[in-house]
Design a protein around this motif. Structure first.
Motif, mmCIF file in Angstrom:
data_model
loop_
_atom_site.group_PDB
_atom_site.id
_atom_site.type_symbol
_atom_site.label_atom_id
_atom_site.label_comp_id
_atom_site.label_asym_id
_atom_site.label_seq_id
_atom_site.Cartn_x
_atom_site.Cartn_y
_atom_site.Cartn_z
ATOM 1 N N PHE A 61 0.906 1.403 -0.764
ATOM 2 C CA PHE A 61 0.416 2.424 0.158
ATOM 3 C C PHE A 61 1.562 2.852 1.066
ATOM 4 C CE2 PHE A 61 -3.319 -0.151 -0.841
ATOM 5 C CZ PHE A 61 -4.230 0.836 -1.202
ATOM 6 N N TRP A 62 2.084 4.066 0.833
ATOM 7 C CA TRP A 62 3.142 4.583 1.692
ATOM 8 C C TRP A 62 2.574 4.871 3.070
ATOM 9 C CZ3 TRP A 62 8.154 4.458 1.023
ATOM 10 C CH2 TRP A 62 8.680 4.394 -0.277
ATOM 11 N N TRP A 63 3.279 4.399 4.108
ATOM 12 C CA TRP A 63 2.966 4.673 5.508
ATOM 13 C C TRP A 63 1.561 4.233 5.913
ATOM 14 C CZ3 TRP A 63 7.472 5.136 7.328
ATOM 15 C CH2 TRP A 63 8.460 5.801 6.605
ATOM 16 N N TYR A 64 1.084 3.156 5.293
ATOM 17 C CA TYR A 64 -0.234 2.624 5.644
ATOM 18 C C TYR A 64 -0.213 1.110 5.516
ATOM 19 C CZ TYR A 64 -5.218 1.823 5.776
ATOM 20 O OH TYR A 64 -6.459 1.378 6.121
ATOM 21 N N GLN A 65 -0.738 0.430 6.508
ATOM 22 C CA GLN A 65 -0.819 -1.032 6.494
ATOM 23 C C GLN A 65 -2.224 -1.434 6.073
ATOM 24 O OE1 GLN A 65 1.953 -2.764 6.934
ATOM 25 N NE2 GLN A 65 2.985 -0.818 7.294
ATOM 26 N N ALA A 66 -2.384 -1.763 4.808
ATOM 27 C CA ALA A 66 -3.689 -2.144 4.266
ATOM 28 C C ALA A 66 -4.114 -3.496 4.824
ATOM 29 C CB ALA A 66 -3.632 -2.198 2.748
ATOM 30 N N LYS A 67 -5.423 -3.671 4.926
ATOM 31 C CA LYS A 67 -5.994 -4.930 5.388
ATOM 32 C C LYS A 67 -6.966 -5.451 4.338
ATOM 33 C CE LYS A 67 -5.465 -3.141 9.961
ATOM 34 N NZ LYS A 67 -4.780 -1.988 9.393
ATOM 35 N N THR A 68 -6.945 -6.745 4.117
ATOM 36 C CA THR A 68 -7.814 -7.367 3.123
ATOM 37 C C THR A 68 -9.278 -7.089 3.456
ATOM 38 O OG1 THR A 68 -6.211 -9.121 2.787
ATOM 39 C CG2 THR A 68 -8.451 -9.555 2.055
ATOM 40 N N GLY A 69 -10.028 -6.626 2.445
ATOM 41 C CA GLY A 69 -11.455 -6.405 2.605
ATOM 42 C C GLY A 69 -11.871 -4.996 2.930
ATOM 43 N N GLU A 70 -10.937 -4.131 3.307
ATOM 44 C CA GLU A 70 -11.335 -2.779 3.681
ATOM 45 C C GLU A 70 -11.431 -1.864 2.464
ATOM 46 O OE1 GLU A 70 -8.524 -1.025 6.378
ATOM 47 O OE2 GLU A 70 -6.913 -1.093 4.932
ATOM 48 N N LEU A 71 -12.110 -0.749 2.646
ATOM 49 C CA LEU A 71 -12.221 0.279 1.619
ATOM 50 C C LEU A 71 -11.318 1.425 2.034
ATOM 51 C CD1 LEU A 71 -13.954 1.094 -0.943
ATOM 52 C CD2 LEU A 71 -15.288 2.465 0.650
ATOM 53 N N VAL A 72 -10.443 1.851 1.133
ATOM 54 C CA VAL A 72 -9.470 2.890 1.425
ATOM 55 C C VAL A 72 -9.807 4.127 0.606
ATOM 56 C CG1 VAL A 72 -7.022 3.480 1.346
ATOM 57 C CG2 VAL A 72 -7.706 1.166 1.895
ATOM 58 N N VAL A 73 -9.825 5.295 1.261
ATOM 59 C CA VAL A 73 -10.054 6.567 0.585
ATOM 60 C C VAL A 73 -8.703 7.257 0.446
ATOM 61 C CG1 VAL A 73 -11.242 8.783 0.693
ATOM 62 C CG2 VAL A 73 -12.349 6.741 1.613
ATOM 63 N N CYS A 74 -8.338 7.613 -0.796
ATOM 64 C CA CYS A 74 -7.020 8.198 -1.037
ATOM 65 C C CYS A 74 -7.099 9.274 -2.120
ATOM 66 C CB CYS A 74 -6.020 7.122 -1.426
ATOM 67 S SG CYS A 74 -6.518 6.148 -2.840
ATOM 68 N N ARG A 75 -5.995 9.973 -2.280
ATOM 69 C CA ARG A 75 -5.929 11.016 -3.313
ATOM 70 C C ARG A 75 -6.087 10.404 -4.693
ATOM 71 N NH1 ARG A 75 -2.255 12.322 0.541
ATOM 72 N NH2 ARG A 75 -2.625 14.300 1.553
ATOM 73 N N ASN A 76 -6.631 11.166 -5.635
ATOM 74 C CA ASN A 76 -6.904 10.620 -6.976
ATOM 75 C C ASN A 76 -5.649 10.560 -7.838
ATOM 76 O OD1 ASN A 76 -6.541 13.209 -7.930
ATOM 77 N ND2 ASN A 76 -8.691 13.620 -8.196
ATOM 78 N N PRO A 77 -5.693 9.840 -8.972
ATOM 79 C CA PRO A 77 -4.500 9.597 -9.781
ATOM 80 C C PRO A 77 -3.834 10.849 -10.313
ATOM 81 C CG PRO A 77 -6.341 8.294 -10.580
ATOM 82 C CD PRO A 77 -6.855 9.185 -9.506
ATOM 83 N N GLY A 78 -4.550 11.933 -10.462
ATOM 84 C CA GLY A 78 -3.954 13.148 -10.993
ATOM 85 C C GLY A 78 -3.053 13.857 -10.005
ATOM 86 N N ASP A 79 -3.144 13.496 -8.725
ATOM 87 C CA ASP A 79 -2.336 14.150 -7.709
ATOM 88 C C ASP A 79 -0.877 13.722 -7.817
ATOM 89 O OD1 ASP A 79 -4.557 15.399 -6.805
ATOM 90 O OD2 ASP A 79 -4.801 14.181 -4.996
ATOM 91 N N VAL A 80 -0.008 14.586 -7.306
ATOM 92 C CA VAL A 80 1.426 14.321 -7.351
ATOM 93 C C VAL A 80 1.780 13.083 -6.550
ATOM 94 C CG1 VAL A 80 3.674 15.269 -6.711
ATOM 95 C CG2 VAL A 80 1.907 16.753 -7.655
ATOM 96 N N GLY A 81 1.021 12.806 -5.471
ATOM 97 C CA GLY A 81 1.351 11.707 -4.577
ATOM 98 C C GLY A 81 1.025 10.334 -5.120
ATOM 99 N N ARG A 82 0.605 10.240 -6.356
ATOM 100 C CA ARG A 82 0.268 8.917 -6.888
ATOM 101 C C ARG A 82 0.956 8.728 -8.228
ATOM 102 N NH1 ARG A 82 -5.792 6.510 -7.051
ATOM 103 N NH2 ARG A 82 -5.252 4.598 -8.082
ATOM 104 N N ALA A 83 1.955 7.891 -8.249
ATOM 105 C CA ALA A 83 2.743 7.665 -9.460
ATOM 106 C C ALA A 83 2.989 6.174 -9.615
ATOM 107 C CB ALA A 83 4.068 8.409 -9.356
ATOM 108 N N VAL A 84 3.406 5.773 -10.810
ATOM 109 C CA VAL A 84 3.709 4.371 -11.077
ATOM 110 C C VAL A 84 5.139 4.090 -10.626
ATOM 111 C CG1 VAL A 84 3.906 2.604 -12.846
ATOM 112 C CG2 VAL A 84 2.113 4.327 -13.006
ATOM 113 N N LEU A 85 5.307 3.039 -9.843
ATOM 114 C CA LEU A 85 6.627 2.641 -9.377
ATOM 115 C C LEU A 85 7.288 1.747 -10.410
ATOM 116 C CD1 LEU A 85 5.713 1.809 -5.675
ATOM 117 C CD2 LEU A 85 6.832 3.861 -6.528
ATOM 118 N N HIS A 86 8.529 1.380 -10.168
ATOM 119 C CA HIS A 86 9.287 0.565 -11.127
ATOM 120 C C HIS A 86 8.708 -0.834 -11.310
ATOM 121 C CE1 HIS A 86 11.005 -0.543 -7.233
ATOM 122 N NE2 HIS A 86 11.320 -1.691 -7.797
ATOM 123 N N ASP A 87 7.973 -1.350 -10.362
ATOM 124 C CA ASP A 87 7.417 -2.704 -10.487
ATOM 125 C C ASP A 87 5.940 -2.671 -10.896
ATOM 126 O OD1 ASP A 87 6.525 -1.675 -8.134
ATOM 127 O OD2 ASP A 87 7.094 -3.376 -6.898
#
Length: 121
Positions: A61-87
């Protein structure tokens, strides 16, 4: 008395989470339940998440500090902002833009999960 208060809190949590899920679906957004935070840095955090279909994967999660147990709403996989990283982590957002739109806090999610398990029983 406490039973009514607890039930009211659970009912409010159910309405809040179900409303968030409906709004996310209406705007073609993904919801991810954070199972575990793997790493947290200034620029973001890595977490183990599960999506609506029950698939589990690692996400950054770029620029977001996730917390265990929460539900996160984000852009879907087809959007440009979601890609597979090297790891082999899915990137939520980019280095220039945050990908998380909204969140449901973990205490509300815990109450919601209690309500769904008691409803199924």
């Amino acid at each position: 008395m406490f039973r009514r208060l607890r039930q009211r809190r659970i009912d409010k949590a159910r309405a809040y989470v179900e409303g968030t899920l409906i709004r996310a679906a209406a705007h073609d957004l993904d919801t991810l339940h954070v199972l575990d935070v793997l790493k947290s840095e200034r620029k973001g955090s890595a977490a183990r998440v599960v999506d609506e279909d029950g698939r589990t994967f690692d996400a950054w999660f770029w620029w977001y500090q996730a917390k265990t147990g929460e539900l996160v709403v984000c852009r879907n996989p087809g959007d440009v902002g979601r890609a597979v990283l090297h790891d082999d982590r899915i990137a939520i957002g980019t280095e220039r833009e945050r990908g998380v739109i909204d969140r449901v806090p973990r205490d509300v999610m815990n109450s919601y999960l209690v309500s769904t398990t008691t409803r199924q029983a």
